[in-house]
Design a protein around this motif. Structure first.
Motif, PDB file in Angstrom:
ATOM      1  N   MET A   1      -0.555 -28.967  13.739  1.00 51.92           N
ATOM      2  CA  MET A   1      -1.834 -28.268  13.652  1.00 51.92           C
ATOM      3  C   MET A   1      -1.847 -27.217  12.556  1.00 51.92           C
ATOM      4  SD  MET A   1      -1.716 -25.799  17.010  1.00 51.92           S
ATOM      5  CE  MET A   1      -1.338 -27.180  18.079  1.00 51.92           C
ATOM      6  N   ILE A   2      -0.711 -26.935  11.930  1.00 57.34           N
ATOM      7  CA  ILE A   2      -0.651 -26.009  10.798  1.00 57.34           C
ATOM      8  C   ILE A   2      -0.359 -26.807   9.542  1.00 57.34           C
ATOM      9  CG2 ILE A   2       0.565 -24.053   9.764  1.00 57.34           C
ATOM     10  CD1 ILE A   2       1.235 -23.077  12.559  1.00 57.34           C
ATOM     11  N   GLU A   3      -1.231 -26.689   8.533  1.00 57.91           N
ATOM     12  CA  GLU A   3      -0.972 -27.391   7.274  1.00 57.91           C
ATOM     13  C   GLU A   3      -0.357 -26.478   6.226  1.00 57.91           C
ATOM     14  OE1 GLU A   3      -4.103 -28.944   4.934  1.00 57.91           O
ATOM     15  OE2 GLU A   3      -5.263 -27.086   4.873  1.00 57.91           O
ATOM     16  N   ALA A   4      -0.483 -25.151   6.393  1.00 53.93           N
ATOM     17  CA  ALA A   4       0.041 -24.225   5.402  1.00 53.93           C
ATOM     18  C   ALA A   4       0.329 -22.883   6.067  1.00 53.93           C
ATOM     19  CB  ALA A   4      -0.943 -24.051   4.250  1.00 53.93           C
ATOM     20  N   ALA A   5       1.295 -22.167   5.503  1.00 55.54           N
ATOM     21  CA  ALA A   5       1.692 -20.862   6.029  1.00 55.54           C
ATOM     22  C   ALA A   5       1.651 -19.842   4.904  1.00 55.54           C
ATOM     23  CB  ALA A   5       3.094 -20.932   6.632  1.00 55.54           C
ATOM     24  N   MET A   6       0.883 -18.768   5.118  1.00 56.60           N
ATOM     25  CA  MET A   6       0.777 -17.686   4.142  1.00 56.60           C
ATOM     26  C   MET A   6       1.690 -16.534   4.558  1.00 56.60           C
ATOM     27  SD  MET A   6      -2.554 -15.435   2.953  1.00 56.60           S
ATOM     28  CE  MET A   6      -3.289 -16.749   1.982  1.00 56.60           C
ATOM     29  N   ILE A   7       2.418 -16.009   3.573  1.00 56.55           N
ATOM     30  CA  ILE A   7       3.388 -14.944   3.843  1.00 56.55           C
ATOM     31  C   ILE A   7       2.732 -13.598   3.521  1.00 56.55           C
ATOM     32  CG2 ILE A   7       5.699 -14.081   3.337  1.00 56.55           C
ATOM     33  CD1 ILE A   7       6.370 -16.989   2.434  1.00 56.55           C
ATOM     34  N   TRP A   8       2.143 -13.033   4.514  1.00 57.66           N
ATOM     35  CA  TRP A   8       1.450 -11.742   4.523  1.00 57.66           C
ATOM     36  C   TRP A   8       0.014 -11.896   4.018  1.00 57.66           C
ATOM     37  CZ3 TRP A   8       4.416  -8.668   7.292  1.00 57.66           C
ATOM     38  CH2 TRP A   8       3.948  -7.383   7.587  1.00 57.66           C
ATOM     39  N   ASN A   9      -0.763 -10.842   4.217  1.00 55.84           N
ATOM     40  CA  ASN A   9      -2.161 -10.793   3.807  1.00 55.84           C
ATOM     41  C   ASN A   9      -2.359  -9.633   2.833  1.00 55.84           C
ATOM     42  OD1 ASN A   9      -5.110 -11.491   4.195  1.00 55.84           O
ATOM     43  ND2 ASN A   9      -5.151  -9.351   4.853  1.00 55.84           N
ATOM     44  N   GLU A  10      -2.843  -9.946   1.641  1.00 61.16           N
ATOM     45  CA  GLU A  10      -3.171  -8.942   0.616  1.00 61.16           C
ATOM     46  C   GLU A  10      -2.046  -7.919   0.418  1.00 61.16           C
ATOM     47  OE1 GLU A  10      -7.100  -7.363   1.266  1.00 61.16           O
ATOM     48  OE2 GLU A  10      -8.018  -9.360   1.275  1.00 61.16           O
ATOM     49  N   PRO A  11      -0.871  -8.394   0.029  1.00 57.14           N
ATOM     50  CA  PRO A  11       0.258  -7.468  -0.120  1.00 57.14           C
ATOM     51  C   PRO A  11       0.122  -6.501  -1.293  1.00 57.14           C
ATOM     52  CG  PRO A  11       0.837  -9.667  -0.863  1.00 57.14           C
ATOM     53  CD  PRO A  11      -0.482  -9.796  -0.187  1.00 57.14           C
ATOM     54  N   ASN A  12      -0.802  -6.759  -2.215  1.00 58.15           N
ATOM     55  CA  ASN A  12      -1.023  -5.788  -3.300  1.00 58.15           C
ATOM     56  C   ASN A  12      -2.201  -4.866  -3.013  1.00 58.15           C
ATOM     57  OD1 ASN A  12      -2.896  -7.904  -3.664  1.00 58.15           O
ATOM     58  ND2 ASN A  12      -3.051  -7.521  -5.863  1.00 58.15           N
ATOM     59  N   ASN A  13      -2.616  -4.812  -1.747  1.00 61.20           N
ATOM     60  CA  ASN A  13      -3.690  -3.940  -1.288  1.00 61.20           C
ATOM     61  C   ASN A  13      -3.071  -2.936  -0.310  1.00 61.20           C
ATOM     62  OD1 ASN A  13      -5.836  -2.796   0.199  1.00 61.20           O
ATOM     63  ND2 ASN A  13      -7.079  -4.651   0.044  1.00 61.20           N
ATOM     64  N   LYS A  14      -3.210  -1.651  -0.588  1.00 59.37           N
ATOM     65  CA  LYS A  14      -2.512  -0.664   0.242  1.00 59.37           C
ATOM     66  C   LYS A  14      -3.040  -0.587   1.669  1.00 59.37           C
ATOM     67  CE  LYS A  14      -5.059   3.488  -1.311  1.00 59.37           C
ATOM     68  NZ  LYS A  14      -4.872   4.812  -1.942  1.00 59.37           N
ATOM     69  N   SER A  15      -4.143  -1.261   1.948  1.00 60.64           N
ATOM     70  CA  SER A  15      -4.583  -1.358   3.336  1.00 60.64           C
ATOM     71  C   SER A  15      -3.712  -2.303   4.152  1.00 60.64           C
ATOM     72  CB  SER A  15      -6.040  -1.822   3.408  1.00 60.64           C
ATOM     73  OG  SER A  15      -6.908  -0.798   2.988  1.00 60.64           O
ATOM     74  N   HIS A  16      -2.873  -3.107   3.461  1.00 65.85           N
ATOM     75  CA  HIS A  16      -2.086  -4.110   4.170  1.00 65.85           C
ATOM     76  C   HIS A  16      -0.590  -4.056   3.865  1.00 65.85           C
ATOM     77  CE1 HIS A  16      -5.703  -6.075   5.703  1.00 65.85           C
ATOM     78  NE2 HIS A  16      -6.228  -5.832   4.520  1.00 65.85           N
ATOM     79  N   TRP A  17      -0.198  -3.348   2.793  1.00 62.87           N
ATOM     80  CA  TRP A  17       1.223  -3.202   2.461  1.00 62.87           C
ATOM     81  C   TRP A  17       1.381  -1.829   1.832  1.00 62.87           C
ATOM     82  CZ3 TRP A  17       5.281  -6.216   3.767  1.00 62.87           C
ATOM     83  CH2 TRP A  17       6.497  -6.007   3.134  1.00 62.87           C
ATOM     84  N   ASP A  18       2.336  -1.058   2.300  1.00 62.68           N
ATOM     85  CA  ASP A  18       2.456   0.348   1.911  1.00 62.68           C
ATOM     86  C   ASP A  18       3.140   0.479   0.544  1.00 62.68           C
ATOM     87  OD1 ASP A  18       2.999   3.069   1.653  1.00 62.68           O
ATOM     88  OD2 ASP A  18       3.291   3.325   3.814  1.00 62.68           O
ATOM     89  N   PRO A  19       2.400   0.858  -0.512  1.00 59.09           N
ATOM     90  CA  PRO A  19       2.999   0.961  -1.844  1.00 59.09           C
ATOM     91  C   PRO A  19       3.873   2.200  -2.024  1.00 59.09           C
ATOM     92  CG  PRO A  19       0.712   1.641  -1.937  1.00 59.09           C
ATOM     93  CD  PRO A  19       0.958   1.157  -0.531  1.00 59.09           C
ATOM     94  N   GLU A  20       3.741   3.165  -1.132  1.00 51.84           N
ATOM     95  CA  GLU A  20       4.610   4.339  -1.237  1.00 51.84           C
ATOM     96  C   GLU A  20       6.040   3.994  -0.817  1.00 51.84           C
ATOM     97  OE1 GLU A  20       2.999   7.698   0.753  1.00 51.84           O
ATOM     98  OE2 GLU A  20       1.092   7.653  -0.348  1.00 51.84           O
TER      99      GLU A  20
END
Length: 307
Positions: free
Chosen positions: A1-20
């Motif tokens: 039932m899964i055709e693809a797997a994404m590794i994280w969401n918007e990692p270059n957006n600080k709302s989703h990955w902490d750049p500090e």
């Protein structure tokens, strides 16, 4: 039932990955490398996506290339919202795709999140939907429209800035084709014309009460491809596997691109879902676990057996 797997969401957006914590994205790249290998080990045929970038940034993709992350993904994913959040016009979509193709000519580009909200007027959303379909259908192999439902006002948007964003924050609540009260917007019927070729991106929250209605709507609309998420943080909630099983069983009739993301507070460098994990292998193990549970590799029988 899964055709693809994404590794994280918007990692270059600080709302989703902490750049500090991770200013050069080296920790994210290590996360991709370990998760990509774990997914491939669990199912060698699974398509692996680099976390959909927002903003669309060829320099960030080159950073991922230098760190070696692109070696462990099969597809590069883009997110774009030119009428709501991005500082470019909707007609620039082909150029934005071409910018990334120039960096990764050997990998397909998917648009895994694109949308136009009805914050100002439903007519704006209707125009944006139709123009997006004109620009993207046939240009990239996969497109996911965000989203089926408006985000309920009481839930809050997943962003670090919240009300400090001004009107940008409140746009989060008007991106759906269906209002919070369940009534359709004018763009919904138009979306049905494109549903077979332009899938939907819809997050389902833990024990989301909209799940069954969403499945009914998607079948009615003719949706084939769906992108959603399985939260690493949610996997530590009570009865998490019961919820994951129910969600994935409900979505079994769709080709699902699943996004693995959100760090459990107790496993992050900082106690926040945007934090890199202290041990990125733990996230990779979660990805492998989910693939083994919901998209296990099929055993290949010898030719003499199958003949």
């Amino acid at each position: 039932m899964i055709e693809a797997a994404m590794i994280w969401n918007e990692p270059n957006n600080k709302s989703h990955w902490d750049p500090e914590i991770d200013p050069d994205w080296s920790k994210y790249a290590e996360t991709v490398i370990l998760a990509g290998r774990a997914i491939r080990s669990a199912n060698p045929g699974m398509t692996r996506l680099l976390g959909g970038m927002s903003p669309i940034d060829p320099l960030w993709v080159r950073t991922m290339e230098r760190h070696g992350a692109l070696n462990e993904v099969d597809v590069v994913a883009l997110h774009g919202f030119p009428l709501d959040w991005n500082l470019w016009q909707i007609d620039e979509w082909p150029n934005k795709i071409a910018e990334i193709e120039a960096v990764v000519p050997d990998k397909p580009i998917w648009v895994t999140e694109v949308g136009v909200g009805s914050f100002g007027a439903e007519e704006v959303q209707l125009f944006g939907l139709n123009r997006t379909a004109e620009l993207l259908i046939g240009r990239v192999p996969r497109i996911f429209w965000y989203s089926l439902y408006d985000l309920p006002q009481s839930w809050g948007a997943t962003t670090r800035h919240r009300e400090a964003e001004g009107s940008s924050y409140y746009r989060h609540f008007h991106m759906g084709l269906i209002r919070e009260d369940g009534t359709p917007k004018s763009a919904l019927d138009h979306y049905a014309r494109y549903a077979a070729e332009m899938g939907l991106m819809q997050w389902f929250h833990y024990h989301d009460p909209r799940l069954d209605d969403a499945v009914a709507w998607m079948k009615r609309l003719g949706v084939r491809h769906l992108r959603t998420g399985l939260s690493w943080a949610d996997s530590f909630r009570p009865d998490a596997i019961g919820w994951f099983d129910r969600q994935m069983e409900a979505l079994a009739d769709f080709d699902v691109t699943v996004t693995f993301c959100f760090t459990p507070e107790h496993l992050g460098i900082a106690p926040h879902h945007t934090s890199p994990a202290r041990e990125p292998q733990a996230f990779a193990d979660f990805c492998a676990w989910m693939i083994e549970r919901y998209a296990p590799a099929r055993a290949t029988l010898p030719a003499a057996v199958t003949a």
